[in-house]
Design an enzyme around this catalytic site. Sequence first.
Site, short mmCIF file in Angstrom:
data_model
loop_
_atom_site.label_atom_id
_atom_site.label_comp_id
_atom_site.label_asym_id
_atom_site.label_seq_id
_atom_site.Cartn_x
_atom_site.Cartn_y
_atom_site.Cartn_z
N HIS A 18 -113.79 38.27 -31.25
CA HIS A 18 -114.76 39.15 -32.04
C HIS A 18 -114.97 40.63 -31.70
CE1 HIS A 18 -116.36 34.93 -32.99
NE2 HIS A 18 -115.91 35.18 -34.18
N LYS A 42 -121.36 23.53 -40.47
CA LYS A 42 -121.56 22.55 -39.58
C LYS A 42 -122.73 23.15 -38.71
CE LYS A 42 -117.06 23.47 -38.85
NZ LYS A 42 -116.29 24.28 -38.05
N ARG A 90 -106.04 35.64 -37.79
CA ARG A 90 -105.26 35.42 -36.42
C ARG A 90 -104.07 34.71 -36.72
NH1 ARG A 90 -110.02 31.98 -34.52
NH2 ARG A 90 -109.48 31.36 -36.64
N SER A 128 -114.32 30.48 -31.60
CA SER A 128 -115.63 30.06 -31.16
C SER A 128 -115.18 28.38 -30.83
CB SER A 128 -116.61 30.33 -32.09
OG SER A 128 -116.89 31.60 -32.06
#
Length: 159
Positions: A18, A42, A90, A128
């Site tokens: 990030h 979540k 990514r 993450s």
Amino acid sequence: MKRIAVYPGSFDPITKGHEDLIHRSLEFVDQLIVAVAVNVSKQPLFSLDERVALIKAAVSDERVDVRSFEGLLAEFAKTVGAAVIVRGLRAVSDFEYEFQMALMNRNLAPKIETVFLVPAFDLTYLSSSLVREVARFGGDVSPLVHPAVQKALKRKFAK
Ligand code: PNS
């Protein structure tokens, strides 16, 4: 006119990936609003306030503002006068979700463009959720996150 971009996400927690995208974004925007989503599907590991505080600890640039938002990203981006939404890509696995989201956001806010940035090669595997998992089982996350985040993860999993 100031070019404002929004970089939205869960940031649970912020990683070096990030941070890399934040610095890349600053090459072409005047102000970057890192927008931390309140409603993530979540249950996050870090509270909203913790996620905001960790981003502020990891990034110190006067052109970066860290805010939280609730509800639709497109509405938030319009409210802050953003011309651009920044997202990271990514791997191919990111593409379908990102593509759908970009088109939906364009539907909701036609004047705002989504711009995809590719992180530094050595950070492309980083997420993450992987960081949380490595930290949960006592692995070394120091190359992957800011020291403030590393400390916060240690505290979380010491409990
Ligand atoms: O870091 P993440 O979890 O990939 O970020 C996803 C996020 C928070 C950017 C996305 O879920 C979002 O924009 N949520 C806000 C609600 C919204 O606008 N949903 C419709 C997007 S098409």
